[in-house]
Design an enzyme around this catalytic site. Structure first.
Site, PDB file in Angstrom:
ATOM      1  N   LEU A 390       2.762  -3.773  -1.073  1.00 40.64           N
ATOM      2  CA  LEU A 390       2.477  -4.939  -1.917  1.00 40.64           C
ATOM      3  C   LEU A 390       2.559  -4.592  -3.395  1.00 40.64           C
ATOM      4  CD1 LEU A 390      -0.602  -6.384   0.020  1.00 40.64           C
ATOM      5  CD2 LEU A 390       1.715  -7.317  -0.014  1.00 40.64           C
ATOM      6  N   GLY A 391       2.279  -3.342  -3.738  1.00 44.76           N
ATOM      7  CA  GLY A 391       2.328  -2.934  -5.140  1.00 44.76           C
ATOM      8  C   GLY A 391       1.911  -1.490  -5.285  1.00 44.76           C
ATOM      9  N   GLY A 393       0.356   1.426  -8.342  1.00 49.00           N
ATOM     10  CA  GLY A 393      -0.285   1.582  -9.641  1.00 49.00           C
ATOM     11  C   GLY A 393      -0.765   2.995  -9.854  1.00 49.00           C
ATOM     12  N   GLY A 394      -1.532   3.164 -10.935  1.00 52.23           N
ATOM     13  CA  GLY A 394      -2.014   4.494 -11.261  1.00 52.23           C
ATOM     14  C   GLY A 394      -2.970   5.053 -10.225  1.00 52.23           C
ATOM     15  N   GLN A 395      -3.721   4.163  -9.508  1.00 54.78           N
ATOM     16  CA  GLN A 395      -4.687   4.626  -8.519  1.00 54.78           C
ATOM     17  C   GLN A 395      -4.058   4.893  -7.162  1.00 54.78           C
ATOM     18  OE1 GLN A 395      -7.869   1.818  -8.291  1.00 54.78           O
ATOM     19  NE2 GLN A 395      -8.758   2.425 -10.229  1.00 54.78           N
ATOM     20  N   GLY A 396      -2.934   4.256  -6.840  1.00 57.73           N
ATOM     21  CA  GLY A 396      -2.320   4.466  -5.540  1.00 57.73           C
ATOM     22  C   GLY A 396      -1.423   3.313  -5.143  1.00 57.73           C
ATOM     23  N   THR A 397      -1.145   3.213  -3.834  1.00 59.86           N
ATOM     24  CA  THR A 397      -0.228   2.223  -3.287  1.00 59.86           C
ATOM     25  C   THR A 397      -0.986   1.292  -2.350  1.00 59.86           C
ATOM     26  OG1 THR A 397       1.543   3.862  -3.386  1.00 59.86           O
ATOM     27  CG2 THR A 397       1.937   1.902  -2.052  1.00 59.86           C
ATOM     28  N   VAL A 398      -0.663  -0.020  -2.405  1.00 57.14           N
ATOM     29  CA  VAL A 398      -1.321  -1.022  -1.568  1.00 57.14           C
ATOM     30  C   VAL A 398      -0.313  -1.556  -0.546  1.00 57.14           C
ATOM     31  CG1 VAL A 398      -2.577  -3.211  -1.541  1.00 57.14           C
ATOM     32  CG2 VAL A 398      -2.836  -1.656  -3.485  1.00 57.14           C
ATOM     33  N   ASP A 507     -11.462  -3.022 -17.305  1.00 58.94           N
ATOM     34  CA  ASP A 507     -10.005  -3.206 -17.292  1.00 58.94           C
ATOM     35  C   ASP A 507      -9.658  -4.640 -16.892  1.00 58.94           C
ATOM     36  OD1 ASP A 507      -7.396  -2.473 -17.680  1.00 58.94           O
ATOM     37  OD2 ASP A 507      -7.154  -1.510 -15.731  1.00 58.94           O
TER      38      ASP A 507
END
Length: 704
Positions: A390-391, A393-398, A507
């Site tokens: 789904l997306g 980012g800096g924290q990980g993958t969804v 954020d």
């Protein structure tokens, strides 16, 4: 003794099979597998077109002089990029990249690199790279095709000079250097910079920027004067775009280079428990602990007597069948124990002990959070298939998934790399939040190497996408914008005032506001959030946030307060009013920063020049002015002069009720926003203001 003999027989047999499989994965005797000290696995290759998968994967082995010693170095021939290493298992290639130097007026001259991979099957890996910039009092922009796709800001003390300071990749939070994550599908980039408004010139106008491998950046510790002459590695991800090329069955559709179609190419992967080259039939080899090193030794020393060994092995296996069965049983017992130990290790590594400690203090409400097994989540996400992403980012993958009970969920695979703070932080905060406008945490899994969190699935993406890539079939009306703003304000007020401990989101931005099936707002992404004690008024912490939404007062003082979220929400409110992005290099110089441009427009009595055309057509003028004034107050540079989220939520709720038609007003009164009754008295005192102030000049303060 018998068990040891059986184990030796199994070990020898598996080594023999390993030897035969290794012999089968060679593409052609003519294909060289090494260039200097770098291994060249398929789909890359040299010399013969049969050795590589198309022109983009052709490697040119060139001779280069290092310290007057000739050395062979591989280059991607089509792009002329020097290769450091190739990892077929991860579908990545590591290249040597140069440093951008900007505004340097010194004796040395370093040319700026011209870097682009347009039309190729390569992109800069979002997960494995960082955008890093170093300089004094500068904003450095990452551009792709002349469009700003990333930025970060770095500051220095007055009369400071970055040439006399060391930079460490482990601590780059905005002083002397800054960093940012990369966007998806980045195939070309350039860099520009500009001085921060109100900052004096430093002794050095020189600044530097680069895309660098994250693992390498974390180990960097060097003076900037030396940095200018160094080359660093960056990681490219690839996919096979030639649909006519035959690949093994373990290859699947992917969209590494583009999201415009259902897929843009194919990537190959080895299944869990296997290693090797997935792009070659039979290239994935099962890993059994304790065998790999022995097999390597057997292959090197006994390759010449393979068939003689086969006869001996078969005879031994037939003669020892009972011992083999017993060994097989013992092997299963050992593997179960190893798996249990691995789960315990992963549980500790992923912060399980810290969670248990917080459970014992009652800080985490376990009744709301279900513990799910890795097997359940692999089944739900089709083994974390790339088509379920789904997306990122800096924290990980969804990933999108469906549990056995049919519930659709979103599964976040964190990128912790030894640091579980953000994972634990989000887990603890979401486990005790219960609000309809905050995304719900449904479960977690701590048994894997990478911790997983499971959330409710929010189907309509985020506010940023919906607002800036509007669908003509379902446009964002003025009433929808007001309702979404009210819902987000109510959620942030809940975090600040109604939760068991005050929570500062830290954020707030339109990409962290998700839209459910009825386009109701859901605030998400609490990895950077902070909980504070009731008696504290602020928290001193390293600056973290998103450029364009970041509170200037927090940026300069490092003191996080509830008014920092108010400022960020003010930027979101301006986005809803104007339909414009917070930062855009395509706008004029004065309008690059939306919040600054909005404040100037308010003070110059020309705010309707930048209000979205749909808003001016659908909304009552006095209501638009009231929302604009509220956004203006939220963007006060002095945090103490900003309204609280309680005031913001109440004012937006009042305007929404006035704006809505009588047929729908009853519905909103029936559902009511939680906590609104507590501050209706404040709203009532402001009702007369909108009715009496019908012109912009009457509502805008004369100075800020």
């Amino acid at each position: 003794m018998f068990l040891q003999l059986a184990f030796d027989i199994i070990l020898t047999f598996l080594c023999f099979v390993h030897t035969l499989e290794s012999a089968q994965i060679t593409i052609s005797p003519k294909c060289d597998s090494m260039c200097g000290e770098v291994e060249i696995p398929y789909p890359f290759g040299m010399n013969d077109p049969a050795c590589y998968a198309g022109k983009w994967f052709e490697i040119e082995c060139l001779t280069k002089s290092m310290n007057n010693v000739p050395t062979l170095t591989p280059h991607l021939k089509a792009t002329n990029l020097e290769v450091s290493s190739i990892d077929a298992l991860r579908s990545t290639v590591t290249i040597w990249s140069s440093t951008f130097t900007l505004n340097c007026h010194r004796d040395f001259v370093i040319s700026e690199p011209d870097i682009h991979l347009r039309g190729s099957p390569f992109v800069y890996s979002q997960e494995r790279n960082k955008f890093v910039a170093m300089g004094c009092n500068l904003v450095t922009y990452l551009l792709s095709n002349a469009v700003q796709v990333g930025a970060c800001a770095s500051i220095c003390d007055s009369n400071d000079d970055i040439f006399f300071h060391s930079i460490s990749g482990n601590y780059c939070s905005g002083k002397y250097c800054c960093e940012s994550s990369l966007p998806l599908y980045l195939s070309e980039f350039n860099v520009t910079s500009e001085r921060l408004a109100g900052k004096n010139r430093s002794q050095s106008d020189c600044s530097y920027a680069m895309i660098i491998e994250e693992a390498v950046w974390e180990k960097v510790s060097a003076e900037l004067a030396d940095l200018t002459n160094l080359k660093f590695t960056a990681v490219l991800a690839w996919e096979i775009v030639d649909s006519s090329l035959e690949l093994p069955d373990n290859c699947q559709n992917s969209y590494i280079t583009s999201s415009e179609r259902s897929h843009s190419g194919r990537t190959c992967n080895c299944y869990d428990g296997f290693v090797g080259n997935p792009y070659i039939p039979g290239g994935c080899i099962e890993v059994i602990k304790g065998i790999s090193s022995n097999c390597e030794s057997e292959t090197i020393h006994h390759r010449g007597s393979v068939y003689l060994s086969l006869a001996t092995i078969l005879a031994s296996v037939v003669g020892s069948i009972i011992l083999l069965l017993r060994s097989w049983w013992l092997h299963k017992v050992v593997r179960k124990r190893v798996a249990k130990k691995r789960k315990e290790k992963n549980f500790k590594q992923n912060g399980g002990l810290l969670l248990q400690q917080r459970l014992s203090t009652g800080e985490v409400s376990v009744e709301k959070v279900k513990h799910l097994s890795l097997k359940d989540l692999e089944k739900a996400t089709d083994s974390f298939n790339v088509n379920r992403v789904l997306g990122k980012g800096g924290q990980g993958t969804v990933y999108k998934g469906m549990l056995v009970d049919g519930q659709i969920v979103a599964v976040k695979k964190f990128k912790v790399e030894g640091n579980v703070e953000e994972f634990i932080n989000e887990f603890v905060i979401l486990s005790q939040i219960n609000h309809r406008n905050v995304v719900k945490l449904l479960g977690c899994c701590l048994e894997t190497e990478i911790p997983l969190l499971v959330y409710e699935f929010i189907p309509n993406g985020n506010l940023f996408q919906y607002l800036h890539d509007q669908n003509e079939d379902l446009p964002m009306t003025w009433e929808m914008r007001l309702r979404i703003a009210t819902e987000v304000a109510e959620a942030i007020f809940y975090l600040h005032s109604a939760a068991s401990q005050p929570i500062y989101h830290r954020d707030v931005k339109s990409t962290n506001i998700l839209l459910d099936g009825k386009y109701r707002a859901k605030v998400a992404d609490f990895g950077a959030s902070k909980m504070i004690s009731l008696e504290d008024t602020h928290l001193t912490t390293a600056v973290q946030g998103t450029f364009g939404y970041l509170d200037p007062e927090y940026f300069h003082t490092s003191q996080l307060t509830e008014k920092s979220d108010v400022y960020s929400f003010g930027v979101v409110l301006v986005e809803l009013l104007t339909g414009q992005k917070p930062i855009s290099s395509s706008r004029t110089e004065e309008a690059k920063n939306l919040s600054h441009y909005f404040v100037c427009s308010m003070e110059e009595n020309r705010v309707f020049d930048i209000i979205d055309e749909r808003v001016t057509k659908e909304g009552e003028k006095e209501h638009i002015i009231a929302v604009a004034n509220l956004a203006y107050r939220c963007l006060e540079l002095n945090g103490k002069k900003r309204p609280s989220m309680k005031e913001v939520a109440s004012e937006l709720y009042r305007i929404l009720k006035l704006e809505m038609k009588p047929s729908t007003q009853q519905n909103i009164e029936e559902t009511e926003f939680a906590g609104i009754e507590e501050y209706q008295s404040w709203a009532a005192s402001s009702v007369s203001d909108i009715g009496s102030n019908s012109t912009l000049s009457n509502t805008i303060p004369t100075s800020k």
